[in-house]
Design a protein around this motif. Structure first.
Motif, PDB file in Angstrom:
ATOM      1  N   GLU A  50      52.697  -4.297 -42.192  1.00  0.00           N
ATOM      2  CA  GLU A  50      53.319  -5.624 -42.004  1.00  0.00           C
ATOM      3  C   GLU A  50      53.426  -6.279 -43.370  1.00  0.00           C
ATOM      4  OE1 GLU A  50      50.886  -7.992 -39.364  1.00  0.00           O
ATOM      5  OE2 GLU A  50      52.323  -7.702 -37.744  1.00  0.00           O
ATOM      6  N   PRO A  51      54.377  -7.216 -43.530  1.00  0.00           N
ATOM      7  CA  PRO A  51      54.521  -7.877 -44.833  1.00  0.00           C
ATOM      8  C   PRO A  51      53.264  -8.646 -45.233  1.00  0.00           C
ATOM      9  CG  PRO A  51      56.352  -8.431 -43.360  1.00  0.00           C
ATOM     10  CD  PRO A  51      55.344  -7.709 -42.542  1.00  0.00           C
ATOM     11  N   SER A  52      53.071  -8.777 -46.528  1.00  0.00           N
ATOM     12  CA  SER A  52      51.930  -9.541 -47.047  1.00  0.00           C
ATOM     13  C   SER A  52      52.208  -9.954 -48.483  1.00  0.00           C
ATOM     14  CB  SER A  52      50.671  -8.678 -47.012  1.00  0.00           C
ATOM     15  OG  SER A  52      49.621  -9.295 -47.728  1.00  0.00           O
ATOM     16  N   THR A  53      51.848 -11.158 -48.824  1.00  0.00           N
ATOM     17  CA  THR A  53      51.849 -11.580 -50.228  1.00  0.00           C
ATOM     18  C   THR A  53      50.408 -11.655 -50.722  1.00  0.00           C
ATOM     19  OG1 THR A  53      53.896 -12.811 -50.003  1.00  0.00           O
ATOM     20  CG2 THR A  53      52.474 -13.442 -51.823  1.00  0.00           C
ATOM     21  N   ARG A  54      49.630 -12.535 -50.096  1.00  0.00           N
ATOM     22  CA  ARG A  54      48.268 -12.814 -50.547  1.00  0.00           C
ATOM     23  C   ARG A  54      47.310 -11.637 -50.391  1.00  0.00           C
ATOM     24  NH1 ARG A  54      50.799 -17.364 -49.359  1.00  0.00           N
ATOM     25  NH2 ARG A  54      51.733 -15.899 -47.923  1.00  0.00           N
ATOM     26  N   THR A  55      47.253 -11.083 -49.158  1.00  0.00           N
ATOM     27  CA  THR A  55      46.202 -10.102 -48.861  1.00  0.00           C
ATOM     28  C   THR A  55      46.393  -8.820 -49.667  1.00  0.00           C
ATOM     29  OG1 THR A  55      46.222 -11.031 -46.642  1.00  0.00           O
ATOM     30  CG2 THR A  55      44.959  -9.009 -46.950  1.00  0.00           C
ATOM     31  N   GLN A  56      47.605  -8.306 -49.689  1.00  0.00           N
ATOM     32  CA  GLN A  56      47.829  -7.047 -50.407  1.00  0.00           C
ATOM     33  C   GLN A  56      47.603  -7.215 -51.908  1.00  0.00           C
ATOM     34  OE1 GLN A  56      51.304  -4.788 -49.367  1.00  0.00           O
ATOM     35  NE2 GLN A  56      51.012  -3.374 -51.060  1.00  0.00           N
ATOM     36  N   VAL A 103      43.875  -1.525 -44.567  1.00  0.00           N
ATOM     37  CA  VAL A 103      44.993  -1.380 -43.624  1.00  0.00           C
ATOM     38  C   VAL A 103      45.385  -2.695 -42.960  1.00  0.00           C
ATOM     39  CG1 VAL A 103      45.891  -0.052 -41.663  1.00  0.00           C
ATOM     40  CG2 VAL A 103      43.960   0.836 -42.972  1.00  0.00           C
ATOM     41  N   ARG A 104      46.686  -2.953 -42.935  1.00  0.00           N
ATOM     42  CA  ARG A 104      47.251  -4.016 -42.089  1.00  0.00           C
ATOM     43  C   ARG A 104      48.230  -3.360 -41.122  1.00  0.00           C
ATOM     44  NH1 ARG A 104      49.665  -9.772 -43.922  1.00  0.00           N
ATOM     45  NH2 ARG A 104      47.420 -10.113 -43.995  1.00  0.00           N
ATOM     46  N   HIS A 105      48.105  -3.718 -39.846  1.00  0.00           N
ATOM     47  CA  HIS A 105      48.978  -3.105 -38.837  1.00  0.00           C
ATOM     48  C   HIS A 105      49.322  -4.134 -37.770  1.00  0.00           C
ATOM     49  CE1 HIS A 105      50.446  -0.180 -35.865  1.00  0.00           C
ATOM     50  NE2 HIS A 105      50.563   0.653 -36.887  1.00  0.00           N
ATOM     51  N   GLU A 131      41.996  -9.384 -35.468  1.00  0.00           N
ATOM     52  CA  GLU A 131      41.079  -9.902 -36.502  1.00  0.00           C
ATOM     53  C   GLU A 131      41.701  -9.821 -37.900  1.00  0.00           C
ATOM     54  OE1 GLU A 131      37.319 -10.572 -37.017  1.00  0.00           O
ATOM     55  OE2 GLU A 131      36.432  -9.612 -35.252  1.00  0.00           O
ATOM     56  N   HIS A 132      41.249 -10.710 -38.753  1.00  0.00           N
ATOM     57  CA  HIS A 132      41.607 -10.717 -40.179  1.00  0.00           C
ATOM     58  C   HIS A 132      40.327 -11.156 -40.904  1.00  0.00           C
ATOM     59  CE1 HIS A 132      43.689 -11.048 -43.868  1.00  0.00           C
ATOM     60  NE2 HIS A 132      44.678 -11.851 -43.541  1.00  0.00           N
ATOM     61  N   PRO A 133      39.347 -10.226 -40.967  1.00  0.00           N
ATOM     62  CA  PRO A 133      38.003 -10.630 -41.406  1.00  0.00           C
ATOM     63  C   PRO A 133      37.919 -11.194 -42.814  1.00  0.00           C
ATOM     64  CG  PRO A 133      38.162  -8.226 -41.176  1.00  0.00           C
ATOM     65  CD  PRO A 133      39.392  -8.801 -40.553  1.00  0.00           C
ATOM     66  N   THR A 134      38.673 -10.633 -43.769  1.00  0.00           N
ATOM     67  CA  THR A 134      38.539 -11.151 -45.141  1.00  0.00           C
ATOM     68  C   THR A 134      39.130 -12.553 -45.260  1.00  0.00           C
ATOM     69  OG1 THR A 134      40.525  -9.942 -45.866  1.00  0.00           O
ATOM     70  CG2 THR A 134      38.382  -8.893 -46.274  1.00  0.00           C
ATOM     71  N   GLN A 135      40.104 -12.895 -44.390  1.00  0.00           N
ATOM     72  CA  GLN A 135      40.640 -14.265 -44.387  1.00  0.00           C
ATOM     73  C   GLN A 135      39.550 -15.247 -43.943  1.00  0.00           C
ATOM     74  OE1 GLN A 135      43.908 -15.393 -45.232  1.00  0.00           O
ATOM     75  NE2 GLN A 135      42.923 -17.379 -45.168  1.00  0.00           N
ATOM     76  N   ALA A 136      38.818 -14.897 -42.881  1.00  0.00           N
ATOM     77  CA  ALA A 136      37.753 -15.795 -42.401  1.00  0.00           C
ATOM     78  C   ALA A 136      36.659 -15.931 -43.456  1.00  0.00           C
ATOM     79  CB  ALA A 136      37.177 -15.276 -41.088  1.00  0.00           C
ATOM     80  N   HIS A 258      45.081 -23.861 -45.007  1.00  0.00           N
ATOM     81  CA  HIS A 258      46.159 -23.093 -44.377  1.00  0.00           C
ATOM     82  C   HIS A 258      46.081 -21.692 -44.988  1.00  0.00           C
ATOM     83  CE1 HIS A 258      49.993 -21.639 -42.996  1.00  0.00           C
ATOM     84  NE2 HIS A 258      50.343 -22.799 -42.467  1.00  0.00           N
ATOM     85  N   PRO A 259      46.073 -20.638 -44.144  1.00  0.00           N
ATOM     86  CA  PRO A 259      45.920 -19.287 -44.708  1.00  0.00           C
ATOM     87  C   PRO A 259      47.142 -18.818 -45.487  1.00  0.00           C
ATOM     88  CG  PRO A 259      46.366 -19.172 -42.339  1.00  0.00           C
ATOM     89  CD  PRO A 259      46.167 -20.624 -42.681  1.00  0.00           C
ATOM     90  N   GLY A 260      48.303 -19.456 -45.247  1.00  0.00           N
ATOM     91  CA  GLY A 260      49.557 -18.980 -45.821  1.00  0.00           C
ATOM     92  C   GLY A 260      50.019 -17.751 -45.055  1.00  0.00           C
ATOM     93  N   PRO A 261      51.303 -17.432 -45.086  1.00  0.00           N
ATOM     94  CA  PRO A 261      52.363 -18.231 -45.683  1.00  0.00           C
ATOM     95  C   PRO A 261      52.632 -19.490 -44.860  1.00  0.00           C
ATOM     96  CG  PRO A 261      53.296 -16.327 -44.533  1.00  0.00           C
ATOM     97  CD  PRO A 261      51.819 -16.180 -44.468  1.00  0.00           C
ATOM     98  N   MET A 262      52.934 -20.595 -45.568  1.00  0.00           N
ATOM     99  CA  MET A 262      53.182 -21.874 -44.881  1.00  0.00           C
ATOM    100  C   MET A 262      54.631 -21.987 -44.482  1.00  0.00           C
ATOM    101  SD  MET A 262      51.522 -24.895 -47.124  1.00  0.00           S
ATOM    102  CE  MET A 262      51.786 -24.253 -48.760  1.00  0.00           C
TER     103      MET A 262
HETATM  104  N1   CP Z   1      46.905 -15.219 -45.295  1.00  0.00           N
HETATM  105  C1   CP Z   1      47.524 -14.013 -45.324  1.00  0.00           C
HETATM  106  O1   CP Z   1      47.079 -13.024 -44.722  1.00  0.00           O
HETATM  107  O2   CP Z   1      48.666 -13.987 -46.078  1.00  0.00           O
HETATM  108  P1   CP Z   1      49.621 -12.714 -46.306  1.00  0.00           P
HETATM  109  O3   CP Z   1      50.239 -12.397 -44.954  1.00  0.00           O
HETATM  110  O4   CP Z   1      50.630 -13.146 -47.336  1.00  0.00           O
HETATM  111  O5   CP Z   1      48.762 -11.573 -46.771  1.00  0.00           O
END
Ligand code: CP
Length: 305
Positions: A50-56, A103-105, A131-136, A258-262
């Motif tokens: 899945e798309p990601s800016t921050r996490t990846q 992994v993100r799925h 779940e998104h454990p590292t975000q929490a 806010h976790p983003g993306p906003m």
């Molecule tokens: N907060 C978060 O998971 O952002 P990304 O989807 O950009 O990784």
């Protein structure tokens, strides 16, 4: 622990230990020379379906700051497009002897399944609405640094809770560390069995924010709604978008996350997102520190080949 698949299964002591480790990584990341050698010689694969800016990007920076060789798998141009299954792909990557796979799925449970099929450590970077454990963990670190504690704080998690893995991981973590968690959303965006979990729920934003120490906004996940979102985005903002007027119901000096993306003008107004009470940029900085801490914590469990 060999993997980090969710906050569920971590004890309060595990969580505090990771936050303490992350605190030290904040200092490392603020130095001119940021490189450590904890993961020297190790191979980390980032596998994002899945798309990601921050996490990846923060997992890549975290791995590199710890000295690992980091490979970002380009899923969009991979043989998934030719029909290869997740399991066959996992077996293929496993044969290249990585030490860590992040992994993100889009499917809840896919990361757990993958973890059973490989010999290395697996980190969940978000699986469906699960779940998104590292975000929490990064949210908890940000709160702890600003408020000095988590125990006893009132945290209002607001918006699209139904589709949110961020909300789920945060609910588990914050409750484990003794925060009072409130859920604020239209009833159509609350999971149907939410009452069973014992969290206070509100459909009125002003009542839900009344006296809150932390206001945690969520993105409206239109991509998970099959085009069936009613009412309109404009109406959603009127009732559930965080602007300065609604924020004034929270405690004076309440902090906004806010976790983003906003989606500006959908769940949050720019005046709040960019205002003095916003922690949104700090959350991003803490993201690198938390991911370094998680990778370092797993380092002692990596395969000895
Ligand atoms: N907060 C978060 O998971 O952002 P990304 O989807 O950009 O990784």
């Amino acid at each position: 622990h060999r993997h980090l698949l969710g906050i569920e299964g971590l004890s309060p002591l595990d969580i505090e230990a990771l936050l303490d480790l992350a605190e030290a990584q904040v200092e490392v990341s603020r130095q001119v020379e940021k490189k450590k050698s904890t993961l020297r010689g190790r191979t980390q694969i980032n596998l994002f379906f899945e798309p990601s800016t921050r996490t990846q990007s923060s997992f890549e920076i975290a791995g590199k700051r710890l000295g690992a060789d980091v490979m970002n798998m380009s899923v969009a141009s991979s043989s998934v497009k030719k029909g290869e299954t997740l399991i066959d792909m996992a077996a293929t990557l496993n044969a290249m002897r990585p030490d860590l796979i992040v992994v993100r799925h889009h499917a809840a449970g896919a990361v757990h399944l993958l973890a059973q099929k490989v010999d290395c450590s697996v980190v969940n970077a978000g699986d469906g609405a699960h779940e998104h454990p590292t975000q929490a963990l990064l949210d908890a670190l940000t709160i702890r640094r600003n408020k000095g504690r988590i125990q006893g704080l009132t945290v209002a998690i607001c918006g699209d809770i139904l589709h949110s893995r961020v909300a789920r991981s945060n609910m588990i973590l914050l409750a484990a560390l003794g925060a009072r968690v409130r859920l604020v959303a239209p009833s159509t965006l609350l999971p149907p069995d939410i009452g069973r979990l014992g969290f206070e729920t509100f459909t009125d934003m002003r009542k839900g924010l009344d006296g809150a120490d932390i206001v945690m906004m969520l993105r409206l996940q239109l991509e998970r709604m099959n085009g069936s979102f009613v009412p309109s985005v404009k109406e959603y903002f009127r009732f559930y978008g965080l602007d300065q007027e609604k924020l004034s119901y929270a405690k004076p000096g309440a902090l906004v996350m806010h976790p983003g993306p906003m989606n500006r003008g959908v769940e949050i107004a720019s005046e709040v997102a960019d205002g003095a009470q916003s922690l949104i940029r700090e959350q991003v900085e803490m993201g690198v520190a938390v991911r370094m801490a998680v990778l370092e914590a797993l380092a002692s469990h990596l395969p000895n080949r």
